[in-house]
Design a protein around this motif. Structure first.
Motif: not given
Ligand SMILES: [Fe+2]
Ligand SMILES: [Fe+2]
Length: 293
Positions: A237-240, A260-275
């Protein structure tokens, strides 16, 4: 129609390589993915290497610290062609040191895949991992586009043909060659693994280029099981745009994905939204992390 493929009694997934290693870790990190899957059923027990990072050096370095013997690996599964998932293939086969180690992937994995922005760059399987080199290193290729049962409770998704509207357009725009012309690539080779436990399914993905919602839907449909205990992998999602990230997470929650265990190309924009959206139902992947079911 669903596939009857039995169930595992236990499953352990260890992150051998990921983009981060966390604070104060002895392990090496690298842009790429490699997981070690220990699948235990009533009749069999298999150690599966899921993707091989950019190179074998870092994976083998980490395996030594984690006290994992490469020669115990039974099967290699490649989620898609990208260099950061396949670059270490021949090096890992040499370290495994056995003959005819099954290497499972989609038949399109050797196609050309590249970008021309900002300049020409080849992104697929590198020249060091061609068919002859893989066989010479001890691998035996099984190129299949259909789901494949590897043991009781372990199935590959096969090609993700049905993509939900949200994911009809991949988040990464790359090119391939069709009849001598450069054309948009649709990531036909992006495949994942499904593990069935008595309580439900675990889905393990590389970069989810086919779309994580479409992948989970295919797994649920294939198995005829609606309980999804976890999805693990890169969500690319890093380019989404933010709207797509929100809709993706919403769809996963609607599918009742418990973790949801996510990493790698998930992207810095997506992590706070996932949290924010998932709370304790989200955990970030890092090199050395283990997940047991
Ligand atoms: Fe990747
Ligand atoms: Fe990728």
């Amino acid at each position: 129609m669903s596939v009857e493929f039995g169930a595992l009694s236990s499953l352990k997934i260890t992150v051998l390589i990921e983009d981060s290693a966390g604070f104060d870790s002895k392990l090496l990190a690298q842009h790429g993915i490699s997981f070690l899957v220990e699948a235990v059923g009533d009749e069999s027990h298999k150690l599966i290497l899921f993707d091989t990072g950019q190179n074998s050096f870092s994976i083998l370095y980490n395996m030594e610290i984690l006290k994992i013997n490469p020669s115990d690996i039974d099967i290699i599964f490649l989620s898609h062609c990208h260099y950061d998932h396949t670059g270490g293939l021949c090096g890992m086969l040499e370290a495994i040191g056995k003959r005819r180690v099954p290497v499972i992937a989609h038949p399109a994995i050797f196609r050309h895949q590249f970008t021309v922005e900002p300049t020409f760059k080849f992104i697929g399987m590198g020249p060091d991992n061609n068919r002859a080199a893989i066989e010479h290193a001890g691998g035996e290729l099984f190129l299949v586009d259909k789901p494949l049962r590897l043991m009781e409770g372990v199935l590959t998704t096969g090609e993700i043909k049905e993509r939900v509207d949200l994911e009809k357009k991949p988040t990464l725009e790359l090119l391939t060659m069709t009849e001598g012309k450069a054309s948009a690539d649709y990531f036909r080779d992006d495949t994942s693994m499904i593990f069935r436990l008595p309580e439900g399914l675990v889905v393990l993905a590389g970069c989810s280029h086919a779309g994580i919602v479409s992948i989970v839907k295919q797994a649920v449909k294939l198995c005829g099981v609606s309980e999804v205990l976890a999805i693990i992998g890169g969500l690319h999602l890093l380019t989404a745009v933010e709207e797509r990230i929100e809709k993706t997470i919403q769809s996963l929650l609607e599918l009742n994905v418990r973790m949801i265990y996510a990493g790698h190309c998930t992207g810095q924009k997506a992590y706070p939204i996932l949290m924010n959206r998932c709370g304790k139902r989200f955990e970030k992947l890092y090199t050395g992390k283990t997940m047991t079911f």
